[in-house]
Design an enzyme around this catalytic site. Structure first.
Site, PDB file in Angstrom:
ATOM      1  N   GLY A  76      -4.763   7.553 -10.183  1.00  0.00           N
ATOM      2  CA  GLY A  76      -4.850   6.857 -11.431  1.00  0.00           C
ATOM      3  C   GLY A  76      -5.212   5.493 -11.214  1.00  0.00           C
ATOM      4  O   GLY A  76      -6.124   5.004 -11.574  1.00  0.00           O
ATOM      5  N   THR A  77      -4.497   4.546 -10.640  1.00  0.00           N
ATOM      6  CA  THR A  77      -4.662   3.311  -9.584  1.00  0.00           C
ATOM      7  C   THR A  77      -5.848   2.804  -9.398  1.00  0.00           C
ATOM      8  O   THR A  77      -6.823   2.184  -9.946  1.00  0.00           O
ATOM      9  CB  THR A  77      -3.534   3.021  -8.810  1.00  0.00           C
ATOM     10  OG1 THR A  77      -2.163   2.751  -9.471  1.00  0.00           O
ATOM     11  CG2 THR A  77      -3.578   1.057  -8.820  1.00  0.00           C
ATOM     12  N   GLN A 186      -2.628   8.853 -19.312  1.00  0.00           N
ATOM     13  CA  GLN A 186      -1.182   9.741 -20.036  1.00  0.00           C
ATOM     14  C   GLN A 186      -1.639  11.092 -20.416  1.00  0.00           C
ATOM     15  O   GLN A 186      -0.848  11.265 -21.382  1.00  0.00           O
ATOM     16  CB  GLN A 186       0.263   8.893 -20.727  1.00  0.00           C
ATOM     17  CG  GLN A 186       0.933   8.252 -19.546  1.00  0.00           C
ATOM     18  CD  GLN A 186       1.471   8.646 -18.559  1.00  0.00           C
ATOM     19  OE1 GLN A 186       1.924  10.400 -18.755  1.00  0.00           O
ATOM     20  NE2 GLN A 186       2.612   8.222 -18.177  1.00  0.00           N
ATOM     21  N   HIS A 208      -1.487  14.172 -10.222  1.00  0.00           N
ATOM     22  CA  HIS A 208       0.401  14.072 -10.645  1.00  0.00           C
ATOM     23  C   HIS A 208       0.924  13.802 -11.725  1.00  0.00           C
ATOM     24  O   HIS A 208       2.448  14.112 -12.351  1.00  0.00           O
ATOM     25  CB  HIS A 208       0.894  13.904  -9.369  1.00  0.00           C
ATOM     26  CG  HIS A 208       0.953  11.673  -9.755  1.00  0.00           C
ATOM     27  ND1 HIS A 208       2.477  11.212  -9.840  1.00  0.00           N
ATOM     28  CD2 HIS A 208       0.550  11.013  -9.729  1.00  0.00           C
ATOM     29  CE1 HIS A 208       2.630  10.013 -10.329  1.00  0.00           C
ATOM     30  NE2 HIS A 208       1.025   9.681 -10.346  1.00  0.00           N
ATOM     31  N   THR A 244     -13.445  11.088   3.622  1.00  0.00           N
ATOM     32  CA  THR A 244     -13.235  12.332   3.234  1.00  0.00           C
ATOM     33  C   THR A 244     -12.729  13.038   2.104  1.00  0.00           C
ATOM     34  O   THR A 244     -11.759  13.192   1.764  1.00  0.00           O
ATOM     35  CB  THR A 244     -13.201  12.950   4.530  1.00  0.00           C
ATOM     36  OG1 THR A 244     -14.123  12.477   5.282  1.00  0.00           O
ATOM     37  CG2 THR A 244     -13.026  14.676   4.319  1.00  0.00           C
ATOM     38  N   CYS A 332      15.798  -3.944 -13.658  1.00  0.00           N
ATOM     39  CA  CYS A 332      16.578  -4.516 -13.374  1.00  0.00           C
ATOM     40  C   CYS A 332      17.194  -5.284 -11.990  1.00  0.00           C
ATOM     41  O   CYS A 332      17.093  -3.819 -11.054  1.00  0.00           O
ATOM     42  CB  CYS A 332      18.364  -3.868 -13.494  1.00  0.00           C
ATOM     43  SG  CYS A 332      18.216  -3.261 -15.441  1.00  0.00           S
TER      44      CYS A 332
END
Ligand code: PLP
Length: 382
Positions: A76-77, A186, A208, A244, A332
């Site tokens: 997706g990126t 999404q 994915h 490829t 965090c």
């Protein structure tokens, strides 16, 4: 329980999904017998090319577009970055970009860094959202100008599942003669996406997120839209994406596109039923809690719940002790927690902890009921 491992509840499907057995079956021949390069002139190459051809038809069918409008990518990126950089190259005299404050880092980070990588002077409008995660259509329209090269706005949010009115936004952009990209990573496979009804120029998806493996994605490029490849070299994908083709993974992606297209409404209804049951149960047993984006149209699988007096990271860690996989709405580091930019943009108060539970067709009512039953115990930490 739903996975090969016992006593495991997987509710982190917006992070990644289990590969569908049907996708595994579709992929296996390309690892063994049909290992040819789809560009090769011999029969093994032709077999691989046939697999890619069939997958492309299936992917196009999910989006109701033509197969020539699909380019396979690695994720997706890559699809997001290719679309955005291509649009900017197509409009070298325009120096303005519109996006939203709640985009995935794949889009957000690129937009933020544009002034550096392009010799400067790009102006980026990052549209705010309200407390329910919604965009103001009037503000969007007012931000368009003759200098706007591209709008990049996601179809559905990865943290809250809130759906943006992309068909309407794209129509407005088209009226202003501005290219439109949507990150549908999404949304794909979860809600209907119809390119005949939605005048976007570019759409990104990722295998994915809907039961194909990690490492394969697709970019829809409308026939009439200008396109400049991100990866150049070999002439694969009609010269639009060198490298490829990942034949096995493309076959897997094609298979899940067909599965999604064939069962979209029934799967969405089933998952929505589970999600609604989960939310109803959790809201009952967790006083003061609320659903982030609960007043908006949302993906059927996503529950982002905020719980007063808790910390999302601690809850995720305790859920993990019970072999339940979920995500927090905060990042965090060294004990210091920062609320996610998405929740921050929605003005979610800092004294709530957020947990994202994202479901799939492989979840069951028994899992949902078990989670609701043990959640108060998890919060108490006993
Ligand atoms: N866009 C959205 C909305 C996402 O949720 C994700 C992954 O979490 C991505 C883009 C990136 O996709 P990929 O992991 O395939 O690069």
């Amino acid at each position: 329980m739903t996975t090969a491992e016992d006593n495991l509840i997987y509710m982190d499907n917006n992070a990644t999904t289990r590969v569908a057995p049907e996708a595994v079956d579709a992929m296996l021949p390309y690892f063994s017998g049909n290992y040819g390069n789809p560009s090769s002139a011999h029969f093994l190459g032709a077999r691989a090319a046939r697999g890619v051809f069939e997958a492309r038809e299936r992917t196009a069918s999910l989006l109701n577009c033509s197969p020539e409008e699909i380019i396979y990518t690695s994720c997706g990126t890559e699809s997001d970055v290719s679309a955005i950089l291509s649009a900017l190259k197509s409009c070298p005299d325009r120096r303005h970009l519109i996006t939203s404050a709640v985009e995935h880092p794949a889009v957000k980070n690129l937009c933020e860094s544009l002034s550096e990588i392009s010799g400067g002077n790009y102006r980026v409008t990052s549209l705010d959202v309200d407390r329910e995660g919604r965009i103001d259509l009037r503000e969007f329209e007012e931000s368009l100008s003759e200098d706007t090269a591209l709008v990049s706005i996601m179809w559905a949010n990865n943290e809250t599942g809130v759906i943006f009115p992309v068909p309407e936004l794209a129509r407005i952009a088209r009226e202003h003669n501005v290219l439109f990209h949507t990150d549908a990573v999404q949304a794909a496979g979860k809600i209907p996406l119809d390119m005949k009804e939605t005048p976007v120029d570019f759409l990104s998806l990722s295998g994915h997120k809907f039961h194909a493996p990690k490492g394969v994605g697709a970019l829809y490029v409308r026939k009439e839209a200008p396109f400049h490849p991100f990866l150049t070299g070999g002439g694969q994908e009609k010269g639009r994406r060198a490298g490829t083709e990942n034949t096995a993974y493309i076959a897997g992606l094609g298979r899940v596109c067909a599965l999604a297209a064939d069962h979209l409404l029934e799967s969405a209804a089933r998952v929505r039923h589970l999600r609604d049951r989960l939310e109803k149960g959790l809201l009952e047993v967790l006083p003061g809690s609320a659903i982030n984006g609960g007043g908006s149209e949302r993906l059927p699988n996503t529950c982002s719940i905020r719980i007063p007096g808790t910390r999302g990271d601690e809850l995720v860690s305790r859920l993990n002790d019970y072999r339940i996989c979920a995500s927090a709405g905060a990042a965090c580091k060294a004990g210091i927690c920062k609320m996610s930019p998405v929740l921050e943009a929605m003005d979610i108060p800092a004294d709530y902890g957020t947990v994202r539970l994202s479901l799939s067709i492989y979840n069951t009512e028994a899992e949902v009921d078990h989670l609701v039953k043990i959640f108060p115990e998890i919060i108490r930490g006993d």
